[in-house]
Design a protein around this motif. Structure first.
Motif, PDB file in Angstrom:
ATOM      1  N   VAL A 158       0.841  -1.202   0.000  1.00  0.00           N
ATOM      2  CA  VAL A 158       0.000   0.000   0.000  1.00  0.00           C
ATOM      3  C   VAL A 158       0.875   1.250   0.000  1.00  0.00           C
ATOM      4  O   VAL A 158       0.669   2.182  -0.770  1.00  0.00           O
ATOM      5  CB  VAL A 158      -0.952   0.002   1.225  1.00  0.00           C
ATOM      6  CG1 VAL A 158      -1.675   1.337   1.342  1.00  0.00           C
ATOM      7  CG2 VAL A 158      -1.965  -1.142   1.128  1.00  0.00           C
ATOM      8  N   GLY A 161       2.356   2.118  -3.245  1.00  0.00           N
ATOM      9  CA  GLY A 161       1.406   2.420  -4.314  1.00  0.00           C
ATOM     10  C   GLY A 161       1.047   1.232  -5.188  1.00  0.00           C
ATOM     11  O   GLY A 161       0.337   1.380  -6.187  1.00  0.00           O
ATOM     12  N   LYS A 162       1.514   0.047  -4.824  1.00  0.00           N
ATOM     13  CA  LYS A 162       1.222  -1.147  -5.641  1.00  0.00           C
ATOM     14  C   LYS A 162      -0.161  -1.723  -5.335  1.00  0.00           C
ATOM     15  O   LYS A 162      -0.692  -2.521  -6.110  1.00  0.00           O
ATOM     16  CB  LYS A 162       2.273  -2.238  -5.381  1.00  0.00           C
ATOM     17  CG  LYS A 162       3.681  -1.864  -5.830  1.00  0.00           C
ATOM     18  CD  LYS A 162       4.655  -2.985  -5.471  1.00  0.00           C
ATOM     19  CE  LYS A 162       6.082  -2.604  -5.822  1.00  0.00           C
ATOM     20  NZ  LYS A 162       7.048  -3.644  -5.352  1.00  0.00           N
ATOM     21  N   ALA A 164      -4.130  -0.740  -3.604  1.00  0.00           N
ATOM     22  CA  ALA A 164      -5.077   0.216  -3.029  1.00  0.00           C
ATOM     23  C   ALA A 164      -5.759  -0.410  -1.819  1.00  0.00           C
ATOM     24  O   ALA A 164      -6.092  -1.606  -1.834  1.00  0.00           O
ATOM     25  CB  ALA A 164      -6.122   0.603  -4.066  1.00  0.00           C
ATOM     26  N   VAL A 165      -5.961   0.399  -0.774  1.00  0.00           N
ATOM     27  CA  VAL A 165      -6.597  -0.109   0.441  1.00  0.00           C
ATOM     28  C   VAL A 165      -7.951  -0.741   0.110  1.00  0.00           C
ATOM     29  O   VAL A 165      -8.316  -1.792   0.638  1.00  0.00           O
ATOM     30  CB  VAL A 165      -6.772   1.027   1.473  1.00  0.00           C
ATOM     31  CG1 VAL A 165      -7.614   0.561   2.654  1.00  0.00           C
ATOM     32  CG2 VAL A 165      -5.422   1.524   1.957  1.00  0.00           C
ATOM     33  N   GLU A 166      -8.692  -0.100  -0.810  1.00  0.00           N
ATOM     34  CA  GLU A 166     -10.029  -0.586  -1.170  1.00  0.00           C
ATOM     35  C   GLU A 166      -9.983  -1.968  -1.835  1.00  0.00           C
ATOM     36  O   GLU A 166     -10.973  -2.689  -1.859  1.00  0.00           O
ATOM     37  CB  GLU A 166     -10.728   0.407  -2.125  1.00  0.00           C
ATOM     38  CG  GLU A 166     -10.969   1.795  -1.553  1.00  0.00           C
ATOM     39  CD  GLU A 166      -9.692   2.630  -1.473  1.00  0.00           C
ATOM     40  OE1 GLU A 166      -9.653   3.572  -0.655  1.00  0.00           O
ATOM     41  OE2 GLU A 166      -8.733   2.331  -2.237  1.00  0.00           O
ATOM     42  N   ALA A 167      -8.830  -2.317  -2.385  1.00  0.00           N
ATOM     43  CA  ALA A 167      -8.704  -3.587  -3.120  1.00  0.00           C
ATOM     44  C   ALA A 167      -8.360  -4.758  -2.197  1.00  0.00           C
ATOM     45  O   ALA A 167      -8.382  -5.913  -2.627  1.00  0.00           O
ATOM     46  CB  ALA A 167      -7.639  -3.459  -4.199  1.00  0.00           C
TER      47      ALA A 167
END
Length: 248
Positions: A158, A161-162, A164-167
């Motif tokens: 996270v 940037g690899k 996303a928290v939502e993912a």
């Protein structure tokens, strides 16, 4: 052929069996010996049960060989266990390879001495192409260590940037576990009469059937394995559903 073996439904076998090999120390004490004597004799049980699982066609067998908490045991026992581990791997690697068994190791291997890591690497490399039973040794392992390690690695993804928290979902967590390449165990066996899972595969055992036996690990043999599998086959696995839903 064993009468118990004949009763086993070969079409309803657990794909993955996990075992907490408990009772070596107590077995040794009962025989008037020190704890390492019990660990030494426990190796024969490992050999016998690996053979039994391979004969049945079990896909995965995970053995809890050494926990992160075991490092706190008396120094002589830890050193003795490491020497036994290395000598056993050295002797058994060829046998595993001949029998098409693939060795895997899970745990914090950085805590192992260099000579132990080297022996493990050679055995892992030797058996890497084998397609039979997957034998997974949990060494310097604990469930809490594994989950903490997974959370840290997800956080790094996270942060960089690899990811996303939502993912983040259940599959994300599973991907970062030591066991990401293996199915969850359907059957967990613990020997020696203790009724707990002792920080073993905490996430993966969510829906496993738990089987406890008073037999000490050095006395555990194929017949005891067959008893556990028959007990497993007598249970109804519902995964949170009702019996009626399973039938329909």
């Amino acid at each position: 052929m064993s009468q118990l073996l004949e009763k086993i439904d070969k079409g309803h076998l657990p794909r993955h069996i996990a075992i907490i090999m408990d009772g070596n120390g107590r077995w040794a004490k009962e025989h008037g010996q020190d704890r390492l004597y019990g660990h030494f004799h426990g190796v024969e049980s490992v050999r016998n049960i690996v053979e039994g699982c391979a004969e049945l066609g079990i896909g995965y067998l995970t053995l809890y060989a050494f926990s992160t908490e075991n490092w706190d045991r008396p120094q002589y026992e830890v050193v003795g266990l490491m020497e036994l581990l290395v000598n056993t791997i050295r002797k058994e690697a060829e046998v595993l390879h001949r029998n098409n068994i693939r060795l895997h190791v899970i745990g914090d291997l950085n805590m192992l001495p260099d000579y132990a890591r080297q022996e493990l690497k050679e055995a892992l490399d030797m058996t890497a192409a084998n397609t039979g039973l997957n034998l997974i040794m949990a060494l310097s392992y604990s469930g809490r260590w594994e989950l903490l390690n997974a959370v840290k690695n997800i956080a790094y993804e996270v942060k960089s940037g690899k990811l996303a928290v939502e993912a983040i979902d259940q599959h994300t967590l599973q991907r970062f576990l030591c066991t990401s390449d293996f199915p969850d165990p359907e059957l967990m066996i613990r020997t020696s009469g203790e009724f707990r899972i002792s920080n073993f595969l905490l996430y993966q055992l969510a829906y496993a059937e738990l089987y406890f036996t008073n037999v000490r690990w050095p006395d555990f043999r194929k017949e005891n394995l067959y008893e556990a599998i028959l007990d497993y086959q007598s249970r109804e696995r519902r995964f949170g559903k009702t019996s009626e839903q399973i039938v329909t």
